[in-house]
Motif scaffolding. Structure first.
Motif, PDB file in Angstrom:
ATOM      1  N   UNK A 381      19.760 -80.072 -19.478  1.00 41.60           N
ATOM      2  CA  UNK A 381      18.889 -80.239 -18.311  1.00 41.60           C
ATOM      3  C   UNK A 381      17.631 -80.942 -18.793  1.00 41.60           C
ATOM      4  N   UNK A 382      17.288 -82.051 -18.150  1.00 40.95           N
ATOM      5  CA  UNK A 382      16.131 -82.850 -18.541  1.00 40.95           C
ATOM      6  C   UNK A 382      15.025 -82.617 -17.516  1.00 40.95           C
ATOM      7  N   UNK A 383      14.023 -81.770 -17.832  1.00 40.63           N
ATOM      8  CA  UNK A 383      13.038 -81.367 -16.824  1.00 40.63           C
ATOM      9  C   UNK A 383      12.028 -82.445 -16.460  1.00 40.63           C
ATOM     10  N   UNK A 384      11.932 -83.498 -17.263  1.00 45.12           N
ATOM     11  CA  UNK A 384      10.961 -84.555 -16.992  1.00 45.12           C
ATOM     12  C   UNK A 384      11.640 -85.764 -16.363  1.00 45.12           C
ATOM     13  N   UNK A 385      10.884 -86.481 -15.521  1.00 49.54           N
ATOM     14  CA  UNK A 385      11.397 -87.735 -14.981  1.00 49.54           C
ATOM     15  C   UNK A 385      11.611 -88.723 -16.129  1.00 49.54           C
ATOM     16  N   UNK A 386      12.716 -89.451 -16.075  1.00 46.53           N
ATOM     17  CA  UNK A 386      13.093 -90.324 -17.181  1.00 46.53           C
ATOM     18  C   UNK A 386      13.132 -91.787 -16.752  1.00 46.53           C
ATOM     19  N   UNK A 387      12.863 -92.697 -17.696  1.00 43.26           N
ATOM     20  CA  UNK A 387      13.060 -94.126 -17.415  1.00 43.26           C
ATOM     21  C   UNK A 387      14.546 -94.450 -17.431  1.00 43.26           C
ATOM     22  N   UNK A 388      14.878 -95.634 -17.025  1.00 38.83           N
ATOM     23  CA  UNK A 388      16.290 -96.022 -16.938  1.00 38.83           C
ATOM     24  C   UNK A 388      16.940 -96.199 -18.297  1.00 38.83           C
ATOM     25  N   UNK A 419      21.212 -80.278 -14.101  1.00 39.92           N
ATOM     26  CA  UNK A 419      22.119 -80.044 -15.215  1.00 39.92           C
ATOM     27  C   UNK A 419      23.158 -81.165 -15.304  1.00 39.92           C
ATOM     28  N   UNK A 420      23.413 -81.572 -16.528  1.00 41.44           N
ATOM     29  CA  UNK A 420      24.456 -82.555 -16.817  1.00 41.44           C
ATOM     30  C   UNK A 420      25.460 -81.878 -17.743  1.00 41.44           C
ATOM     31  N   UNK A 421      26.693 -81.787 -17.313  1.00 44.99           N
ATOM     32  CA  UNK A 421      27.747 -81.173 -18.126  1.00 44.99           C
ATOM     33  C   UNK A 421      28.480 -82.261 -18.892  1.00 44.99           C
ATOM     34  N   UNK A 451      11.171 -86.316 -23.563  1.00 47.06           N
ATOM     35  CA  UNK A 451      10.204 -85.414 -24.192  1.00 47.06           C
ATOM     36  C   UNK A 451      10.718 -84.001 -24.431  1.00 47.06           C
ATOM     37  N   UNK A 452      11.641 -83.527 -23.582  1.00 48.61           N
ATOM     38  CA  UNK A 452      12.157 -82.169 -23.766  1.00 48.61           C
ATOM     39  C   UNK A 452      13.475 -82.029 -23.015  1.00 48.61           C
ATOM     40  N   UNK A 453      14.219 -80.975 -23.355  1.00 47.19           N
ATOM     41  CA  UNK A 453      15.442 -80.681 -22.605  1.00 47.19           C
ATOM     42  C   UNK A 453      15.836 -79.229 -22.814  1.00 47.19           C
ATOM     43  N   UNK A 454      16.611 -78.705 -21.837  1.00 49.48           N
ATOM     44  CA  UNK A 454      17.217 -77.391 -21.960  1.00 49.48           C
ATOM     45  C   UNK A 454      18.667 -77.589 -22.384  1.00 49.48           C
TER      46      UNK A 454
END
Length: 483
Positions: A381-388, A419-421, A451-454
């Motif tokens: 799970x990527x809690x921050x908005x991400x660039x392409x 979440x991405x499985x 920057x971070x992930x679960x």
């Protein structure tokens, strides 16, 4: 190099050693009249003070401690405490360690330090010394790590963070020390007592190692405030830092509707969206460091695994029984920046990696024979908005002859904050020749913009063998068309 984690031994033995005592560092029932306990400050002066007992820690040499009448402070006292640290591999025990505690609690609120004189048969650093281990809850534990001793007698001072907490204390002294460079030695302690020095100055306190931390969180997340310490300027002019427990702190939340914190430093996110800042004081002095929680509301759990446990080797998941894991973050200096801020939400354990560049999970004791497994599964799970351009790489490492295999997955911006499985066939890990001695899984931020992930549900599994295609054509129908 010492090979024993004595701080952990002390921590683990605090709650489950030989005895269980009910007296704490202060009374919890305010409706009762406070009991009057003796104020005797002496621990070992020419011998044990009245009511003092000794218990060796589990795994230590039981006979490491003795009373010595030959080597004493300035050769003026009649006896000292002698500690025989074993050599590495000693069958009697791996280290010397124990606690001195009283039958009847003592009121130590009139003192500001535990003091003693010490020397050793060689220069050394004693792993842990302190007080507050009563072989029960040990709520008011204070320790110094790596106490430097020499072959000359020196006076040492362990400041009391908040003496008002010690109105009913039973833990008078504790120590834990292992071999120095594999070899044992002897050290002595004398004139061990609590004192009112009045010369301990400039107290500073810290939570979270003095850092101002900010975390994105969810309703139901619990987290214990760590990194607790206090620092004092001693009469010698040196600044002494001691490790202390939550009982010395008064914790507070700026908004209890978003997050609460109890006396043990356990933070619970109770609402959101919103933010709350957790701070602390000791004896009215504000502690450095804080935790700002940015609650985004209810937590979205990772999908619950449904695969048969018989076909799974689990590394990290509450759905299965996990294999032994050395660590979930090895913090491989000097290049790794990734920190861990793991949390539990509604009983579900989640790995949380912050300041992410790369991080490794190791399970080498023992390694895993994954020859019969076909896939690696991990939920991220990527809690921050991400660039392409975000790219997330996973490496699997075989400690045998299999080498290292890598798989890179582009993460579209639209897939952040969910979440991405990932179900990755081992055949997709380029460079991995076999997997009979798997020992590491490594996560890498390829593009340096995650920057971070679960992470949750990290496991290997066998997807089964798909049915093979028929090798012969189906027979020609023989029934009449209208039959």
């Amino acid at each position: 190099m010492k090979k024993y984690n004595f701080t952990f031994l002390i921590k683990s033995l605090t709650f489950g050693m030989f005895f269980l005592f009910l007296a704490g560092c202060q009374r919890d029932n305010e409706d009762l009249s406070p009991a009057t306990f003796p104020t005797n400050p002496e621990v070992f002066i020419e011998g044990f003070s009245p009511g003092l007992n000794y218990a060796a820690f589990g795994g230590s040499v039981p006979t490491a401690f003795d009373v010595d009448t030959e080597v004493t402070y300035n050769n003026t006292s009649q006896a000292s405490m002698r500690f025989e640290v074993p050599d590495a591999g000693d069958p009697r025990g791996a280290y010397a360690g124990g606690s001195y505690f009283t039958d009847v609690p003592r009121d130590l609120s009139g003192y500001d330090a535990l003091t003693f004189w010490a020397k050793a048969s060689q220069p050394a650093n004693i792993d842990v010394v302190g007080f507050g281990n009563d072989l029960g809850a040990s709520k008011c534990l204070v320790t110094i790590s790596g106490l430097p001793v020499t072959t000359n007698w020196q006076k040492f001072i362990i400041p009391i963070p908040d003496p008002s907490k010690l109105t009913a204390e039973r833990g008078m002294f504790l120590y834990s020390e292992g071999p120095e460079n594999g070899r044992g030695y002897t050290f002595w302690i004398d004139e061990l007592k609590f004192e009112k020095l009045g010369t301990i100055a400039h107290p500073e306190f810290a939570i979270l190692n003095g850092e101002e931390q900010t975390e994105t969180s969810f309703v139901g997340v619990t987290k214990t405030i760590g990194g607790l310490s206090s620092t004092y300027n001693l009469p010698s002019g040196i600044n002494q830092t001691v490790n202390i427990t939550p009982a010395y702190f008064e914790f507070a939340s700026s908004d209890p509707s978003i997050a609460t914190v109890n006396e043990s430093g356990l933070v619970t996110v109770t609402g959101g969206p919103g933010s709350a800042k957790i701070t602390a004081t000791v004896g009215g002095v504000t502690a450095k460091g804080s935790l700002t929680l940015l609650s985004v509301g209810d937590f979205q759990a990772a999908p619950v695994p449904s695969r048969d446990a018989a076909n799974v080797i689990s590394i990290f998941s509450d759905a299965y029984t996990n294999v032994p894991v050395n660590y979930y973050n090895g913090y491989w200096a000097p290049y790794q920046t990734t920190q861990s801020a793991d949390f539990t939400v509604n009983g579900d354990d989640i790995l949380h990696y912050t300041n992410f560049n790369f991080v490794g999970i190791e399970f080498s004791s023992p390694v895993i024979d994954a020859s019969s497994m076909t896939h690696l599964h991990v939920d991220i799970y990527l809690p921050n908005a991400l660039p392409a351009t975000a790219q997330f790489k996973i490496e699997v490492v075989d400690f045998g002859t299999g080498g290292t295999g890598s798989f890179t997955r582009a993460i579209p911006a639209a897939q952040s904050q969910q979440w991405i499985s990932l179900d990755i066939p081992f055949s997709s890990f380029a460079g991995l020749s076999n997997r009979s001695n798997l020992a590491q899984i490594i996560f890498v931020d390829v593009s340096e913009n995650i920057p971070s992930f679960f992470a949750d549900n990290v496991y290997l599994y066998n997807a089964g063998t798909p049915p093979s295609a028929p090798t012969t054509a189906a027979p020609t129908p023989t029934h009449p068309a209208g039959g």
